[in-house]
Design an enzyme around this catalytic site. Structure first.
Site, PDB file in Angstrom:
ATOM      1  N   ASP A 183     -66.546 -30.935  52.673  1.00 57.32           N
ATOM      2  CA  ASP A 183     -65.423 -31.810  53.007  1.00 57.32           C
ATOM      3  C   ASP A 183     -65.016 -31.532  54.449  1.00 57.32           C
ATOM      4  OD1 ASP A 183     -63.289 -33.702  52.457  1.00 57.32           O
ATOM      5  OD2 ASP A 183     -61.931 -31.999  52.414  1.00 57.32           O
ATOM      6  N   CYS A 233     -65.803 -35.814  50.002  1.00 56.19           N
ATOM      7  CA  CYS A 233     -65.023 -36.403  51.093  1.00 56.19           C
ATOM      8  C   CYS A 233     -65.331 -37.886  51.102  1.00 56.19           C
ATOM      9  CB  CYS A 233     -65.429 -35.762  52.411  1.00 56.19           C
ATOM     10  SG  CYS A 233     -64.722 -36.531  53.892  1.00 56.19           S
ATOM     11  N   GLU A 253     -52.640 -30.903  54.487  1.00 58.62           N
ATOM     12  CA  GLU A 253     -53.178 -29.772  55.243  1.00 58.62           C
ATOM     13  C   GLU A 253     -52.076 -28.774  55.613  1.00 58.62           C
ATOM     14  OE1 GLU A 253     -56.339 -28.925  56.179  1.00 58.62           O
ATOM     15  OE2 GLU A 253     -57.288 -30.612  55.155  1.00 58.62           O
ATOM     16  N   CYS A 277     -59.103 -40.649  49.057  1.00 59.73           N
ATOM     17  CA  CYS A 277     -59.245 -39.494  49.934  1.00 59.73           C
ATOM     18  C   CYS A 277     -59.012 -38.262  49.081  1.00 59.73           C
ATOM     19  CB  CYS A 277     -58.229 -39.550  51.083  1.00 59.73           C
ATOM     20  SG  CYS A 277     -58.228 -38.055  52.119  1.00 59.73           S
ATOM     21  N   HIS A 316     -57.729 -35.551  49.691  1.00 55.52           N
ATOM     22  CA  HIS A 316     -56.428 -34.915  49.908  1.00 55.52           C
ATOM     23  C   HIS A 316     -55.341 -35.518  49.009  1.00 55.52           C
ATOM     24  CE1 HIS A 316     -58.454 -33.617  53.575  1.00 55.52           C
ATOM     25  NE2 HIS A 316     -57.463 -32.772  53.810  1.00 55.52           N
TER      26      HIS A 316
END
Length: 285
Positions: free
Chosen positions: A12, A76, A155, A187, A189
Site C-alpha cells: 500500500d 491500495c 494517517e 480507499c 484508509h
C-alpha cells in the site's frame, strides 16, 4: 520450499492497507504476511498513474525476489487502478487488486441502482470503479467523489471527532442528496472512518468495504490454485515501510486499537534508495 508455505505479500502507499491485512489475518490465520507500506511516496492519490505504476512494480519485484512471496495483494485502490493489469503481465505469481469484487458486491445489494464510490483523486479519475460497476450493470447510476482529506486524517490517527465529521459532511452532501443507497469505500484508509461515514450517510445506506470483499476473493483464489497454507499454525506478520518517520505516533496509538494488533511495529527498508544506489530508474526498473 512448498509454495503454499511461502508468505503472502501486501502493499500500500502507507498504513491504509492494514485494513486489508486485518481481513486477511481473520480469514487466513495460518498465513505468513509481509506488508510493505510505501510511506516515502505517500499519498499515491494525487500522483500520475504512470508514477504509481512504477512504485507498485518495484515493490512487487522486492516482495517476489527478496521475500519470495507466493502471491501479492495490491492493498491500495489507487495502486490497483494504476497498475493491476500491467503487473499481472510482468510477474509469474498471482496478483490481486481491490476493485472488481467490491463493484460486484455493490451492484448485488443496491435496491435503487444508485451507487456511490469515494476514493483518492487517482482512483476516481482512473474510472476503474465506474467501469467495474458498469460491467456488472449498465443501468446503475454512479456518483463518484474524490476525498483526499480522509487519507490525511487517517494517517494522523484521526478516526473520529468534529474535524472528521465536518469533513465527511462536506464531501458526502451531494451523494446524500442523490439518494445513493450503496457507498463503496474506495480507499483502504476509509474503513478506519466507517463509524463516522455510516452516521453521516444514514441507516438506509449500505457501506461496502473492499478490504472484506478482496480478502474473501483472495482466499477463494488461493484455494483454487493450491496455494492455501493448510497447516494449523498461527501465521507470522511482518510490517515494513519505506520511511518510518512518516508514521504518526497518533496513528500507532489508535491504529493498534482499531486493528487489534497490540504488537504492531514497523521496520524501515527503503528499497527505492537501494535502486537509486544501483543506478536504476523507476520508469524502467
Amino acid at each position: 520450499m512448498d509454495d503454499s508455505k511461502r508468505a503472502i505479500g501486501l502493499l500500500d502507499s502507507g498504513v491504509g492497507g492494514l485494513t486489508v491485512a486485518r481481513e486477511i489475518f481473520n480469514l487466513l490465520p495460518g498465513e505468513d504476511i509481509i506488508y510493505y507500506g510505501d510511506t516515502l511516496h505517500l499519498p499515491y492519490g494525487p500522483k500520475k498513474l504512470s508514477e504509481v505504476r512504477s512504485y507498485v512494480k518495484e515493490i512487487i519485484t522486492y516482495l517476489k525476489e527478496e521475500k519470495k512471496v507466493k502471491a501479492v495483494v495490491i492493498a491500495c485502490n489507487t495502486g490497483s487502478s494504476a497498475a493491476l493489469d500491467y503487473v499481472k503481465e510482468k510477474f509469474d505469481i498471482p496478483i490481486f487488486g481491490m476493485i472488481d469484487s467490491a463493484a460486484k458486491k455493490a451492484v448485488k445489494i443496491s435496491k435503487n441502482e444508485k451507487i456511490a464510490v469515494i476514493g483518492t483523486e487517482g482512483t476516481i479519475k482512473s474510472q476503474a470503479y465506474q467501469d467495474a460497476i458498469r460491467a456488472e450493470s449498465q443501468e446503475a447510476e454512479i456518483f463518484a467523489k474524490a476525498c483526499p482529506a480522509f487519507v490525511e486524517l487517517v494517517e494522523k490517527g484521526k478516526f473520529s471527532g468534529p474535524e472528521v465529521e465536518t469533513t465527511a459532511y462536506s464531501y458526502l452532501e451531494s451523494i446524500i442528496k442523490a439518494k445513493a443507497d450503496v457507498l463503496i469505500l474506495g480507499c483502504t484508509h476509509f474503513p478506519y472512518l466507517m463509524p463516522v461515514l455510516a452516521k453521516v450517510m444514514g441507516k438506509d445506506v449500505s457501506l461496502v468495504n473492499p478490504a472484506q470483499e478482496t480478502a474473501l476473493e483472495f482466499r477463494k483464489e488461493l484455494n483454487m490454485s493450491n496455494l492455501l497454507n493448510k497447516d494449523f499454525v498461527q501465521g507470522k506478520h511482518k510490517f515494513i515501510v519505506s520511511d518510518k518517520s512518516r508514521i504518526s505516533k497518533s496513528f500507532l496509538e489508535h491504529g493498534r486499537r482499531f486493528l487489534k494488533l497490540d504488537n504492531l511495529k514497523f521496520e524501515e527498508e527503503n528499497i527505492f534508495l537501494a535502486l537509486k544506489n544501483r543506478g536504476g530508474n523507476l520508469n524502467n526498473a
